[in-house]
Design an enzyme around this catalytic site. Sequence first.
Site, PDB file in Angstrom:
ATOM      1  N   GLY A 115       0.602  -1.123   0.100  1.00 15.03           N
ATOM      2  CA  GLY A 115       0.078   0.164   0.036  1.00 15.03           C
ATOM      3  C   GLY A 115       1.059   1.186   0.036  1.00 15.03           C
ATOM      4  O   GLY A 115       2.117   1.364  -0.324  1.00 15.03           O
ATOM      5  N   GLN A 138       7.737  -9.413   7.721  1.00 15.11           N
ATOM      6  CA  GLN A 138       9.274  -9.129   6.996  1.00 15.11           C
ATOM      7  C   GLN A 138       9.685  -7.863   7.612  1.00 15.11           C
ATOM      8  O   GLN A 138      10.561  -7.329   7.145  1.00 15.11           O
ATOM      9  CB  GLN A 138       8.985  -8.766   5.461  1.00 15.11           C
ATOM     10  CG  GLN A 138       7.914  -7.657   5.073  1.00 15.11           C
ATOM     11  CD  GLN A 138       7.771  -7.671   3.485  1.00 15.11           C
ATOM     12  OE1 GLN A 138       6.579  -8.224   3.161  1.00 15.11           O
ATOM     13  NE2 GLN A 138       8.286  -6.740   2.726  1.00 15.11           N
ATOM     14  N   GLU A 193       3.760   6.572  -7.724  1.00 15.30           N
ATOM     15  CA  GLU A 193       3.830   6.142  -9.081  1.00 15.30           C
ATOM     16  C   GLU A 193       4.726   4.851  -9.173  1.00 15.30           C
ATOM     17  O   GLU A 193       4.444   4.245 -10.493  1.00 15.30           O
ATOM     18  CB  GLU A 193       4.542   7.372  -9.804  1.00 15.30           C
ATOM     19  CG  GLU A 193       4.406   7.636 -11.361  1.00 15.30           C
ATOM     20  CD  GLU A 193       3.413   7.360 -11.950  1.00 15.30           C
ATOM     21  OE1 GLU A 193       3.106   6.642 -12.959  1.00 15.30           O
ATOM     22  OE2 GLU A 193       2.007   7.775 -11.414  1.00 15.30           O
ATOM     23  N   GLY A 194       5.523   4.484  -8.491  1.00 14.97           N
ATOM     24  CA  GLY A 194       6.293   3.103  -8.875  1.00 14.97           C
ATOM     25  C   GLY A 194       5.310   2.216  -8.859  1.00 14.97           C
ATOM     26  O   GLY A 194       5.567   1.227  -9.815  1.00 14.97           O
ATOM     27  N   HIS A 195       4.442   2.096  -7.851  1.00 10.79           N
ATOM     28  CA  HIS A 195       3.554   0.945  -7.984  1.00 10.79           C
ATOM     29  C   HIS A 195       2.809   0.991  -8.966  1.00 10.79           C
ATOM     30  O   HIS A 195       2.396   0.095  -9.635  1.00 10.79           O
ATOM     31  CB  HIS A 195       2.376   0.847  -6.813  1.00 10.79           C
ATOM     32  CG  HIS A 195       3.111   0.961  -5.492  1.00 10.79           C
ATOM     33  ND1 HIS A 195       3.596   1.982  -4.535  1.00 10.79           N
ATOM     34  CD2 HIS A 195       3.684  -0.221  -4.844  1.00 10.79           C
ATOM     35  CE1 HIS A 195       4.152   1.678  -3.223  1.00 10.79           C
ATOM     36  NE2 HIS A 195       4.313   0.361  -3.502  1.00 10.79           N
ATOM     37  N   MET A 238      11.664   6.155  -6.014  1.00 17.32           N
ATOM     38  CA  MET A 238      10.260   6.269  -5.407  1.00 17.32           C
ATOM     39  C   MET A 238      10.401   5.288  -4.494  1.00 17.32           C
ATOM     40  O   MET A 238      10.678   3.939  -4.560  1.00 17.32           O
ATOM     41  CB  MET A 238       9.256   6.267  -6.246  1.00 17.32           C
ATOM     42  CG  MET A 238       9.119   7.673  -6.914  1.00 17.32           C
ATOM     43  SD  MET A 238       7.625   7.644  -7.641  1.00 17.32           S
ATOM     44  CE  MET A 238       7.725   9.265  -8.705  1.00 17.32           C
ATOM     45  N   SER A 239       9.862   5.389  -3.108  1.00 21.72           N
ATOM     46  CA  SER A 239       9.860   4.563  -1.940  1.00 21.72           C
ATOM     47  C   SER A 239       8.878   5.285  -0.993  1.00 21.72           C
ATOM     48  O   SER A 239       8.756   6.509  -0.853  1.00 21.72           O
ATOM     49  CB  SER A 239      11.046   4.369  -1.432  1.00 21.72           C
ATOM     50  OG  SER A 239      10.869   3.681  -0.069  1.00 21.72           O
ATOM     51  N   GLN A 258      14.796  -8.987  -3.702  1.00 21.87           N
ATOM     52  CA  GLN A 258      13.622  -9.736  -3.465  1.00 21.87           C
ATOM     53  C   GLN A 258      13.285 -10.120  -4.593  1.00 21.87           C
ATOM     54  O   GLN A 258      12.644 -11.464  -4.620  1.00 21.87           O
ATOM     55  CB  GLN A 258      12.657  -8.536  -2.948  1.00 21.87           C
ATOM     56  CG  GLN A 258      11.256  -8.943  -3.040  1.00 21.87           C
ATOM     57  CD  GLN A 258      10.311  -7.845  -2.533  1.00 21.87           C
ATOM     58  OE1 GLN A 258      10.243  -7.672  -1.319  1.00 21.87           O
ATOM     59  NE2 GLN A 258       9.606  -7.017  -3.249  1.00 21.87           N
ATOM     60  N   GLN A 283      12.082  -3.312  -9.665  1.00 24.89           N
ATOM     61  CA  GLN A 283      13.744  -3.502  -9.833  1.00 24.89           C
ATOM     62  C   GLN A 283      14.286  -2.891  -8.566  1.00 24.89           C
ATOM     63  O   GLN A 283      15.166  -3.217  -8.241  1.00 24.89           O
ATOM     64  CB  GLN A 283      14.193  -2.879 -11.186  1.00 24.89           C
ATOM     65  CG  GLN A 283      15.614  -3.110 -11.184  1.00 24.89           C
ATOM     66  CD  GLN A 283      16.330  -2.136 -12.227  1.00 24.89           C
ATOM     67  OE1 GLN A 283      15.550  -1.997 -13.312  1.00 24.89           O
ATOM     68  NE2 GLN A 283      17.567  -1.688 -11.950  1.00 24.89           N
TER      69      GLN A 283
HETATM   70  O1  PAF Z   1       7.887  -5.095  -2.338  1.00 26.18           O
HETATM   71  C1  PAF Z   1       7.022  -5.127  -1.306  1.00 26.18           C
HETATM   72  O2  PAF Z   1       6.228  -4.049  -1.190  1.00 26.18           O
HETATM   73  C2  PAF Z   1       6.633  -6.420  -0.192  1.00 26.18           C
HETATM   74  O3  PAF Z   1       7.865  -6.985   0.015  1.00 26.18           O
HETATM   75  C3  PAF Z   1       6.005  -7.408  -0.996  1.00 26.18           C
HETATM   76  C4  PAF Z   1       6.568  -7.889  -2.297  1.00 26.18           C
HETATM   77  C5  PAF Z   1       4.622  -6.866  -1.264  1.00 26.18           C
HETATM   78  C6  PAF Z   1       5.632  -8.341   0.068  1.00 26.18           C
HETATM   79  O4  PAF Z   1       5.048  -8.032   1.131  1.00 26.18           O
END
Ligand code: PAF
Length: 292
Positions: free
Chosen positions: A39, A70, A43-45, A195-196, A164, A159
């Site tokens: 969530g 995580q 813009e990255g998502h 972006m993060s 991951q 990327q």
């Molecule tokens: O990259 C992320 O946002 C998370 O690590 C993911 C892949 C949604 C798993 O919780």
Amino acid sequence: MNTRSNRIQIVSENLSDIKVMALSWKEKNEVVGFIPTMGNLHEGHLSLIRKIRDYGATKTIVSIYVNPKQFGPGEDYAEYPRTPDEDIKLLEKLNVDCVFCPSDEEIYPPNAESQVMIDNLSLMHELCGKYRPGHFDGVLLVVNRLLNIIQPNIAIFGQKDYQQYVLIKNMVQQLFLSTEVLMAPIIRENDGLAMSSRNSYLNSNQRSKALHLYKSLISTSRKIRENKIDYKSILQNEIERLNKIGLSVDYLELRTSNDLSSVKKYKKMNGKYVLLGAIKLGKTRLIDNIIL
Ligand code: PAF
């Protein structure tokens, strides 16, 4: 089925709803594309949604779930920005077909496996894994669970989280899951910062310092390509320089782009390597990488 919106299907409770929906789409020969997220969409998502459609997805499912497994003790699980209403509005604009917002109980029922059983790759404990013990176990656990529930044709990852992506691809191969795993390029702010969601933690001084990571990846990769001295000395000098200007460097490493294995000697070859960096600015940890 929860109907907080009339243009998008929001499944927030029942796992069988999402399973049945994805299955019925696949039976109608739709290509189901899945974009897992935590969530606080930026813009990255959104670029991942566009990209997965370019790759042929005709139906898109986005999950929003801040995965507690995580985050390590002392990390930002509690503070992680949660903006579900704004997220859903953005997803509606992009005509996403379904948003999946599961609860902890659905993802981790009492009898659920507590670890994904795959060959223990040393990569799990290197790079970010070294500084965030248990992080990738948590990522693989949730992604495996989500892929098992939805069984999408394609899933896409950014990327920016290169390690991951490599670990998920490896898990999918080892477990013979039927999903194709794809990667989409990093989306950057105008000045180049990747972006993060965590960029929102930075104060203005840290925000301007953060840019040094990307600038450093560019200048360092140029020096490595020029190949005048051993690449390890170039990296060592750069780590010292970044630490001096106030970025606390966790790592700056050159690895092979296909499986992130170590590099003995750099040989000029387009796309063969990735230069990855992770820094801390105060309590905020940022990562970035470029392929060279
Ligand atoms: O990259 C992320 O946002 C998370 O690590 C993911 C892949 C949604 C798993 O919780």
